[in-house]
Design an enzyme around this catalytic site. Structure first.
Site, mmCIF file in Angstrom:
data_model
loop_
_atom_site.group_PDB
_atom_site.id
_atom_site.type_symbol
_atom_site.label_atom_id
_atom_site.label_comp_id
_atom_site.label_asym_id
_atom_site.label_seq_id
_atom_site.Cartn_x
_atom_site.Cartn_y
_atom_site.Cartn_z
ATOM 1 N N GLY A 187 -18.786 0.377 -1.019
ATOM 2 C CA GLY A 187 -19.672 1.558 -0.727
ATOM 3 C C GLY A 187 -21.236 1.103 -1.132
ATOM 4 O O GLY A 187 -21.979 1.758 -0.706
ATOM 5 N N LEU A 188 -21.169 0.057 -1.762
ATOM 6 C CA LEU A 188 -22.714 -0.293 -2.183
ATOM 7 C C LEU A 188 -23.459 -0.751 -1.271
ATOM 8 O O LEU A 188 -24.811 -0.753 -1.338
ATOM 9 C CB LEU A 188 -22.681 -1.494 -3.160
ATOM 10 C CG LEU A 188 -21.670 -1.208 -4.513
ATOM 11 C CD1 LEU A 188 -21.602 -2.553 -5.426
ATOM 12 C CD2 LEU A 188 -22.505 -0.161 -5.435
ATOM 13 N N LEU A 189 -23.126 -1.112 -0.061
ATOM 14 C CA LEU A 189 -23.865 -1.345 1.192
ATOM 15 C C LEU A 189 -24.281 -0.203 2.104
ATOM 16 O O LEU A 189 -24.358 -0.430 3.330
ATOM 17 C CB LEU A 189 -23.522 -2.483 1.902
ATOM 18 C CG LEU A 189 -23.274 -3.833 0.884
ATOM 19 C CD1 LEU A 189 -22.849 -4.905 1.518
ATOM 20 C CD2 LEU A 189 -24.843 -4.336 0.249
ATOM 21 N N THR A 190 -23.758 0.967 1.787
ATOM 22 C CA THR A 190 -23.854 2.158 2.622
ATOM 23 C C THR A 190 -24.792 3.292 1.741
ATOM 24 O O THR A 190 -25.231 3.050 0.655
ATOM 25 C CB THR A 190 -22.331 2.945 2.825
ATOM 26 O OG1 THR A 190 -22.077 3.442 1.385
ATOM 27 C CG2 THR A 190 -21.196 1.961 3.401
ATOM 28 N N TYR B 1 0.831 -1.215 0.063
ATOM 29 C CA TYR B 1 -0.025 0.076 -0.038
ATOM 30 C C TYR B 1 1.017 1.238 0.099
ATOM 31 O O TYR B 1 1.713 1.603 1.013
ATOM 32 C CB TYR B 1 -0.750 0.094 1.275
ATOM 33 C CG TYR B 1 -2.046 -1.168 1.316
ATOM 34 C CD1 TYR B 1 -2.147 -2.124 0.277
ATOM 35 C CD2 TYR B 1 -2.489 -1.427 2.491
ATOM 36 C CE1 TYR B 1 -3.087 -2.922 0.510
ATOM 37 C CE2 TYR B 1 -3.436 -2.440 2.615
ATOM 38 C CZ TYR B 1 -3.544 -3.302 1.625
ATOM 39 O OH TYR B 1 -4.473 -4.432 1.835
ATOM 40 N N ALA C 145 -18.618 -3.682 0.353
ATOM 41 C CA ALA C 145 -18.832 -3.896 -1.334
ATOM 42 C C ALA C 145 -18.638 -2.360 -1.896
ATOM 43 O O ALA C 145 -19.551 -2.070 -2.586
ATOM 44 C CB ALA C 145 -20.086 -4.397 -1.501
ATOM 45 N N GLY D 128 -13.277 -5.959 1.907
ATOM 46 C CA GLY D 128 -14.548 -5.703 1.164
ATOM 47 C C GLY D 128 -15.990 -5.878 1.756
ATOM 48 O O GLY D 128 -17.006 -5.859 1.156
#
Length: 300
Positions: free
Chosen positions: A202-205, A51, A200, A197
C-alpha cells in the site's frame, strides 16, 4: 484489459491478476470482489493452499462456480499443514505434491489447475523429485503448466535449468527492484515473471501516509529512507498508484502484476489506476527516485 502470454505456455493472462490472499472471510463479499474483477477483464486468479489453511481456495472456488472456462486459475504447494500442529512445515517431496494437489482441486471445485506453483524452495530440496511431480501432473492433465514462487536466485536458476517451468513469482515494485538483476536469466529460459507485492503493502497508493508511519523499513530501506522516498514519490507523481502498475508492466518479461483486494473499493482503485496508463517518460522519471538493490543472500 490487455493480456500477455506466460512464457511460451499458450496461457494468456490479464495484465492485472487478482492475488486472493487478502480476501475477507465472507463468501458474499468474495463473490462481489471476483465479480468486479471479471467484469473489468481480469481473468487471472492466484491463491495457495496455505492461505487461511485452505479456506481461501474454497472461497475462490465457490466464487468462480460456473465460470471456470473463462478464467486462468493458479495456486501453490509446498507448505504442509499437519493436523494437531501449529503452523506448517516445508515439504517439496513428490509424494506430498501428488497428494496435495487433490485437496486443492477439491477445494477449488475444478478438475485441473492452469498454473501450479512451488510455494518457496531451498537448495536442500531434492529438485529432481519436485520437478518429476510437476511433470507427472502435467502429463496427467491435472495441471496445464507449472512454475515457482521464490525470491532466491539460486533456487530459481536450478528450477528453470532443469524443468519446463513457465513462470517465476517474485516480489517486485518500485520499492523492491531486486528482481531486475535476474530478469535476463528468466527471459532467456523462456519463462515469465508474475509480480506480487506490486503496490508494496500500500506504500504506492493513497494509503501510504498512514502506512509508512507504522513501518520500521521496507526491503533495504530503513525507516528514514523509506519515509523520504515514499514522500518524494507521492510529491512527484500525479497518480503514483497508476505509475506503480505501469512500472511493473513496462517489463516485457512480466506476464501479470498481481494486486490484492480485501474489498471492492480496493480493487476498483487498482482497476481505475490501471486504466489511466502512463507515459514512458513518466515511468522513467519516477523510477529514478528509487534504488535498485540486489539480493544479498541465495545468489548464484
Amino acid at each position: 484489459m490487455k493480456k500477455r502470454e506466460i512464457g511460451n505456455s499458450g496461457i494468456y493472462v490479464s495484465e492485472l491478476g487478482l492475488g486472493c490472499m487478502s480476501f475477507p472471510d465472507d463468501l458474499e463479499e468474495v463473490k462481489s470482489i471476483v465479480d468486479m474483477a471479471i467484469h473489468a477483464g481480469i481473468n487471472f486468479f492466484d491463491t495457495a493452499d496455505l492461505y487461511a489453511a485452505g479456506k481461501n481456495e474454497s472461497l475462490l472456488g465457490e466464487a468462480l462456480k460456473g465460470r471456470r472456462d473463462d478464467i486462468i486459475l493458479a495456486t501453490k504447494v509446498g507448505n504442509r499443514m499437519v493436523p494437531g500442529e501449529d503452523g506448517w512445515r516445508w515439504d517439496a517431496s513428490k509424494a506430498y505434491i501428488m497428494e496435495a494437489v487433490k485437496d486443492s482441486l477439491r477445494r477449488l471445485g475444478t478438475d485441473y489447475i492452469d498454473l501450479y506453483q512451488l510455494h518457496g524452495g531451498t537448495m536442500e530440496d531434492d529438485a529432481t523429485e519436485t520437478i518429476e511431480a510437476f511433470e507427472a501432473l502435467k502429463k496427467e492433465g491435472v495441471i496445464r503448466q507449472y512454475g515457482i514462487s521464490s525470491i532466491r536466485p539460486n533456487v530459481i536458476e536450478r528450477f528453470l535449468s532443469n524443468s519446463s517451468a513457465v513462470s517465476i513469482m517474485m516480489q517486485y515494485s518500485l520499492l523492491d527492484r531486486r528482481p531486475e538483476e535476474w530478469f535476463p536469466m528468466i527471459r532467456e529460459a523462456g519463462a515469465s515473471v508474475i509480480t506480487r507485492g506490486t503496490l508494496a503493502k500500500g506504500l504506492l497508493t493513497d494509503e501510504a501516509p498512514s502506512r509508512v508511519s507504522k513501518m520500521d523499513g521496507f526491503v533495504a530501506y530503513d525507516a528514514e529512507d523509506l519515509k523520504r522516498t515514499v514522500g518524494e514519490l507521492h510529491e512527484t507523481a500525479n497518480d503514483l498508484h497508476a505509475l506503480a502498475l505501469a512500472f511493473n508492466l513496462k517489463e516485457n518479461v512480466v506476464a501479470s502484476a498481481l494486486i490484492g483486494a480485501s474489498s471492492k473499493d480496493q480493487l476498483l482503485d487498482s482497476i481505475l489506476a490501471y486504466e489511466k496508463k502512463a507515459e514512458q517518460s513518466e515511468i522513467a522519471s519516477i523510477a529514478q527516485l528509487t534504488e535498485v538493490h540486489q539480493y544479498e543472500q541465495h545468489r548464484l
